[in-house]
Write an enzyme that holds these catalytic residues in place. Structure first.
Site, mmCIF file in Angstrom:
data_model
loop_
_atom_site.group_PDB
_atom_site.id
_atom_site.type_symbol
_atom_site.label_atom_id
_atom_site.label_comp_id
_atom_site.label_asym_id
_atom_site.label_seq_id
_atom_site.Cartn_x
_atom_site.Cartn_y
_atom_site.Cartn_z
ATOM 1 N N SER A 1 0.830 -1.200 0.000
ATOM 2 C CA SER A 1 0.000 0.000 0.000
ATOM 3 C C SER A 1 0.861 1.246 0.000
ATOM 4 O O SER A 1 2.077 1.186 0.212
ATOM 5 C CB SER A 1 -0.895 0.005 1.244
ATOM 6 O OG SER A 1 -0.114 0.369 2.366
ATOM 7 N N LYS A 2 0.213 2.358 -0.228
ATOM 8 C CA LYS A 2 0.899 3.641 -0.231
ATOM 9 C C LYS A 2 1.623 3.872 1.095
ATOM 10 O O LYS A 2 2.735 4.384 1.138
ATOM 11 C CB LYS A 2 -0.138 4.746 -0.466
ATOM 12 C CG LYS A 2 0.393 6.143 -0.268
ATOM 13 C CD LYS A 2 -0.613 7.167 -0.695
ATOM 14 C CE LYS A 2 -0.495 8.485 0.044
ATOM 15 N NZ LYS A 2 0.792 8.836 0.588
ATOM 16 N N ARG A 3 0.987 3.447 2.163
ATOM 17 C CA ARG A 3 1.583 3.647 3.489
ATOM 18 C C ARG A 3 2.913 2.919 3.643
ATOM 19 O O ARG A 3 3.828 3.398 4.302
ATOM 20 C CB ARG A 3 0.610 3.220 4.592
ATOM 21 C CG ARG A 3 -0.342 4.326 4.989
ATOM 22 C CD ARG A 3 -1.190 3.918 6.166
ATOM 23 N NE ARG A 3 -1.914 2.674 5.901
ATOM 24 C CZ ARG A 3 -3.036 2.608 5.206
ATOM 25 N NH1 ARG A 3 -3.574 3.711 4.732
ATOM 26 N NH2 ARG A 3 -3.638 1.450 4.988
ATOM 27 N N GLY B 1 5.074 2.462 1.339
ATOM 28 C CA GLY B 1 6.057 3.290 0.656
ATOM 29 C C GLY B 1 6.524 4.423 1.554
ATOM 30 O O GLY B 1 7.723 4.666 1.699
#
Ligand code: GLU
Length: 513
Positions: free
Chosen positions: A266-268, A270
């Protein structure tokens, strides 16, 4: 069976920036289409207006272009099966919803969101957390099946809010084939009568997706695994419309997993682990910025190469592939079933491989804006030679600086540790002689420089530490950098002489106070 023209589509919803998992889906579609001489289509699925994010569509198009994934048909390039944005196709879907109602494959449901909420909560309090609108529960709800046609017509003419739901047949075994997973078998009793159409005139994803795949003559649906649970519904929709004979083949791609393999990337992750999850930098409408592969210094080719190997393999040891090679050898048979762990270090490794094989000329072009920023004006041939010399050490173009800054500027300090270890009063006269040796070399190249310096050391019975390490110290300021003969050759006699002179002076002051 008559063979069908291969037509695939990438069908993102513009609900935000395109995740790298989405780019991989687009890539596999592209490779499959090109391999089979078919068409690659971009369709924007924006029926859910509540999730629409301004700028997302442009972002998706830009990202795919950066990755060299070019469409044959789509929102930005047109084609014979347009329009390619679902909100521009709004008028198409209603008749298909109506057709399903007429044929008994769908029904009107008048239950309000509040009513549904009450039922869900009641069911939860009784220990059932998975209440759904299905073959059993629909018999207790307010819909055209329970209300009958007169009441239904009444409600419709009073403009009551409704949705149209798919009507799964009772107790039927539904079989669907997934090209990656094989046969998927479910009992219709376990499935939700999904909403297909809403009274605001908008279809839901399921109806619009299937209708458009049919109208756009899609031959293969290649998409993320999260859509696998929808497959039985989609297969049934083809049956309900009597389109079975042109139903596309389906392939659901495995998930991209976090580096530790625990869950979907997920973006988190990253943000937490310091790598991009989006191809390009994204600025949300609220002004929040997320980093992109492009802006972080990745080459599009390396990003694409890395993505290709997430979930697919060539069956050989080869890891570096050009797009043409990928097109040639890509098959869905070699796409794995299990999720693939994303490894940010491997992403860097790929970039390093791509940087290494670039020519000095290419790299010099990419490096020059950075040099300009630093007000450095160096002849192109010099920058080319430097790039050739240090490219093996860099992952990104921006790394070239840390491996080559000393070519463009004289040392502004000298490494204390090296001075302490190597310097004594004999070094200045030695370096003076070395200057002479260097200045007298006729055919000035790294080999001759190396040869002359070694001859000098031998003649004077001096060791590497006394000559080479001290020479490096005055030239670059420490014990860093590539081969010293190469450095001397690029800097040239004059610059080397100057650096030796300054070094001797400054270090002399350091040592003698
Ligand atoms: N609009 C869907 C998505 O955003 C497309 C799924 C499909 O390819 O059928 O992923």
């Amino acid at each position: 069976m008559e063979s069908r023209r291969v037509r695939v589509r990438f069908a993102p919803s513009p609900t935000g920036p395109l995740h790298m998992g989405g780019v991989r889906t687009a890539l596999f579609n592209y490779l499959f289409a090109k391999k089979h001489g078919g068409d690659f289509i971009l369709r924007i699925e924006d029926t859910d207006q509540t999730r629409y994010v301004h700028g997302a569509e442009e972002y998706i198009i830009k990202s795919l272009k950066w990755c060299n994934l070019f469409f044959d048909e789509g929102v930005d390039c047109g084609g014979n099966y347009g329009p390619y944005r679902q909100s521009d196709r709004k008028s198409i879907y209603k008749q298909y919803a109506a057709q399903l109602i007429e044929n008994g494959w769908a029904y009107y449901a008048f239950d309000t969101p509040e009513e549904l909420d009450i039922i869900r909560k009641k069911s939860e309090s009784e220990g059932n957390h998975n209440w759904q609108y299905d073959v059993h529960s629909r018999k207790l709800m307010r819909n055209s099946i329970t209300l009958g046609s007169v009441e239904t017509q009444n409600l419709l003419s009073q403009n009551s809010q409704y949705v149209i739901r798919f009507k799964f047949p009772e107790n039927e075994i539904i079989k669907a084939i997934d090209l990656i997973r094989g046969e998927v078998v479910v009992n219709s009793n376990t499935l939700d009568d999904k909403v297909l159409f809403k009274s605001d005139g908008m279809p839901t994803y399921h109806l619009a997706n299937v209708v458009d795949d049919y109208l756009m003559k899609i031959s293969h649906v290649i998409r993320g695994e999260e859509w696998l649970p929808s497959l039985p519904l989609h297969v049934m929709l083809y049956r309900a419309f009597e389109w079975d004979n042109v139903m596309p083949q389906f392939a659901h791609l495995p998930l991209l997993l976090k580096p530790d393999g625990k869950g979907k990337l997920s973006k988190r992750d990253g943000d937490r682990l310091g790598f991009p999850v989006f191809p390009l930098e994204w600025k949300s409408p609220e002004g929040e910025i997320s980093s992109g592969y492009k802006e972080s210094g990745y080459f599009a080719e390396s990003f694409v190469n890395m993505l290709a190997l997430l979930g697919w393999n060539a069956g050989t040891e080869q890891e570096i592939f050009s797009m043409d090679e990928l097109i040639e050898i890509f098959t869905l048979e070699r796409v794995g079933k299990s999720g693939s762990k994303f490894d940010p270090e491997k992403a860097k490794w790929f970039n390093h491989q791509y940087l290494k094989i670039k020519s000095g000329e290419e790299l010099a072009k990419l490096y020059s804006p950075l040099l300009k920023e630093k007000n450095i004006n160096a002849p192109v041939e010099k920058v080319v030679a430097i790039c050739n010399l240090v490219k093996d050490r860099a992952v990104f173009v921006k790394d070239l600086w840390q491996h080559s800054y000393f070519f463009f500027q004289k040392p502004d300090s000298y490494d204390d540790k090296v001075v302490k270890k190597r310097w004594d009063n004999n070094i200045p006269p030695t370096l003076e002689k070395v200057t002479k040796v260097i200045n007298e070399i006729k055919d000035f190249n790294p080999e001759s420089i190396k040869h002359e310096l070694h001859a000098f050391m031998e003649e004077n019975q001096l060791n590497m530490g006394q000559v080479m390490n001290c020479l490096r110290l005055v030239i670059v300021g420490g014990s860093l950098g590539p081969d010293i003969a190469e450095i001397i050759c690029i800097l040239g006699k004059h610059e080397v002489e100057e650096r030796i002179k300054i070094g001797v002076e400054v270090i002399g002051e350091m040592v003698n106070g």
